[in-house]
Motif scaffolding. Sequence first.
Motif, short mmCIF file in Angstrom:
data_model
loop_
_atom_site.label_atom_id
_atom_site.label_comp_id
_atom_site.label_asym_id
_atom_site.label_seq_id
_atom_site.Cartn_x
_atom_site.Cartn_y
_atom_site.Cartn_z
N GLY A 176 -4.46 37.68 90.12
CA GLY A 176 -3.77 36.53 90.38
C GLY A 176 -4.03 36.13 91.67
O GLY A 176 -4.39 34.84 91.89
N TRP A 217 -6.50 36.71 93.46
CA TRP A 217 -8.13 36.36 93.70
C TRP A 217 -8.20 34.92 92.97
O TRP A 217 -8.85 34.06 93.57
CB TRP A 217 -9.05 37.28 92.61
N VAL A 218 -7.74 34.56 91.84
CA VAL A 218 -7.66 33.36 91.23
C VAL A 218 -7.00 32.25 92.31
O VAL A 218 -7.60 31.15 92.40
CB VAL A 218 -6.82 33.27 90.01
N TYR A 219 -5.95 32.54 92.91
CA TYR A 219 -5.31 31.56 93.83
C TYR A 219 -6.31 31.49 95.13
O TYR A 219 -6.38 30.22 95.68
CB TYR A 219 -3.84 32.23 94.52
N ARG A 277 -9.25 31.82 95.29
CA ARG A 277 -10.49 31.31 94.83
C ARG A 277 -10.52 29.75 94.38
O ARG A 277 -11.38 28.75 94.70
CB ARG A 277 -11.30 31.91 93.46
N TRP A 278 -9.41 29.30 93.74
CA TRP A 278 -9.16 27.87 93.43
C TRP A 278 -8.18 27.18 93.53
O TRP A 278 -7.84 26.14 93.34
CB TRP A 278 -9.18 27.87 91.81
N ALA A 318 -4.21 26.76 89.38
CA ALA A 318 -4.58 28.15 89.81
C ALA A 318 -3.37 28.89 90.27
O ALA A 318 -3.11 29.86 90.19
CB ALA A 318 -5.49 27.99 91.06
N VAL A 346 -1.49 30.15 87.16
CA VAL A 346 -2.31 31.30 86.71
C VAL A 346 -1.94 32.61 87.37
O VAL A 346 -1.67 33.64 87.02
CB VAL A 346 -3.70 31.06 86.42
N ALA A 347 -2.05 32.26 88.82
CA ALA A 347 -1.55 33.45 89.85
C ALA A 347 -0.25 33.99 89.61
O ALA A 347 -0.22 35.25 89.71
CB ALA A 347 -2.16 32.98 91.09
#
Length: 736
Positions: free
Chosen positions: A558, A560-562, A564-565, A578, A581-582
């Motif tokens: 989570g 990493w998603v935040y 990255r995006w 993002a 999802v995070a």
Amino acid sequence: MKRFLRIFALWLTAVAALTAAPQRSQHVEAELVADVTSAQPGEPFWVALRMKMDPHWHTYWVNPGDAGIKTTIEWQDLPEGVTIGDIHWPTPKVFDQAGIMNYVYEDEVFLMMQATVEEGASLSELKLKARADWLECDDQMCVPGGVDLTLDLPVSTESPEASEWSNDLKETREENWPQTLSDAWAASASQSGDQITLTLTPLASAQGHNPGELTFFAVNSYIEPAAEQILTRSDDGILTVVMTKNEFYDGGEPDSLPGVVRAANGWLPDGKVIGLSVDPTLTTATNTAATSGAASGAPTTSDPIIDTPDEGGSWVALIPLAFIGGMILNLMPCVFPVIGLKVMGFVSQAGESHRKVIVHGLVYTLGVLVSFWAIGLLFEPIHQTFVSSGEIEGGWASWLTPKFVTFLIILVFVFSLSLSGLFEIGVSAVGLGSSWSSKAGLVGTFFSGLFAVAVGAPCAAPFLAPVLGALVKTNFLQREILLTVIGLGLAFPYLLFSFFPQLTRKLPRPGAWMETFKQGMAFLLYATVAALVWVLADQVEAYTLLTVLFGLVLAAMGCWVYGRWGTLLKSKGVRTTATIVALALIIGPMAFAFAKISENERREALIAEAKESGAQLDFLVWEKWSPEAVQTLLAQGRPVYIDFTARWCATCQVNKRVYNDVDLVREFQKDNVATLNADWTDHNPEIAKALAEFDRSAVPFNILYIPGREKPVILPELLTDSNVRAALAEIGNESV
């Protein structure tokens, strides 16, 4: 003649009762004995649990020390009009097992209780029944022991005669029982930090007597058993024993120090009394001074409005740390670069008016303080969420429930990843604060202070750990004071530069050094995560711990998603997705872990309730396997089902699904089958030996012992509902 026959019958009954064969566990012989041959109503007499241990074996005192279990006796169906008091514990010995100090009895011991048949009780014979349980150990192994015992005594108005055990019980009372000896020794005790000092002063009847080496046994486990006890003796015979507090003692701060002091040479010149019973008031330097003042007539002050916590020293001493910690938060890369810009913003908004610049600095400080005050207000509701009691007592340990430890693990881990650079916390908060600042003058400045706390929060743990830990042990006023000081530390640079704007030119330029500093601090948080996982491992079952560990993996995803995006370079829609999802990847596993913990807590509560009420459960209760447990259960006439398993065995985990079938659980319960778990995860050699007896060297291995059967039922490696039921069906099959 009738009188003679009655006395003769009474004598026969007494002989039959007092010569009953003792019961035996594996290494201990036990029986109930009395110091009289009959019970006279209204006259107390002594009953004792006599325990005769095999050579090199021992049982335990009321406080077993570092390990062990005290002996218990439970009276069953006690006749009306009969009372039996608590156990009088003889003076124990120290058993040192590779540095583990236990308090034990060896050879033979009499655990004595005073019994009375009330006057007017309609009894002609006293039948006592009891269940005695203990732990019997040598220097290599321990075995639970226990037997059912009886003692029959005639009841007569005649004065009773002494039994064959009367001398042994008298000797126990006179020589082995701890005695107060108030005319021979006076005891006092004091505490300074973790050091406890017991002082023993000889009085008239003990003057000139040297009791020799001393050992103190604390009844309430307040003293660390394995710590060295340092004995000193002054010229006038005063003895002091310096000991260490048991760091795992969870009974609060006691007012006294109850215990027994064993003397190698006895406490009296004749050397007969080996145990001195003491219970002195436990004083500290503070209350000693207060007592002295009161005794001398000196005026004493009233209790302060703000009480000092008992643990961790005075909270006042943490005020400098709180201020310094708050200041250090300004060194974080998301905070430090904007100090000068923020102050210059104050100057710009104030139209270069020095007075207005100062006002902006004060308003900014107020915003910071309001944020910290809000944290203080939320402190108790958060405590009630994670701790069963709504009161903040017991120190930091009272917070460390499985749910709160899980929350801390994931929270601190997320902060660690932020410091390591996987994503940034605070960038959006700074931007939002700047937006408010640019739009609303002093209102914007106030909100900038509010958001500064959110920006610095991820970096709080490495610098403020002592202060944050102390918050648990403070009252509302103390807590708000400490949080205010942290806020003042965070706002101090802004105040300083608001009063002296020209100092902004002296600030070091932000650079790569700050990123290196921040990433280095991340390792302090990773160490915190490791320590918290270690704590959680002792609180929850293995599979719940595995759930939390997998939750960390998803939380990292989570983050990493935040990172990255979720950056400002992405479109608003991408950032929103993002973020959602995070949060789902972080909060979802945490919620699932909470559910598993709650489920385990409910299971424990149901098990405890079932033991009291005898209600049936919808799941199997697994007890720990041991060869002794198997033999004990079979001797009780119970079938025994053993699951030899290991965490690293995939087939074992697959097999466990069979036990979720409620109908199958009922089959186990119908036949009163005992279920034992033999966990071979650590390659226990005892389990390996048990497997080898069946020419097995691997798990899974499931086996069912049936009382009266020479050979057990061995199940297939892969369990199914049908083959387990088939094995259970053998219980009612008389054929071999």
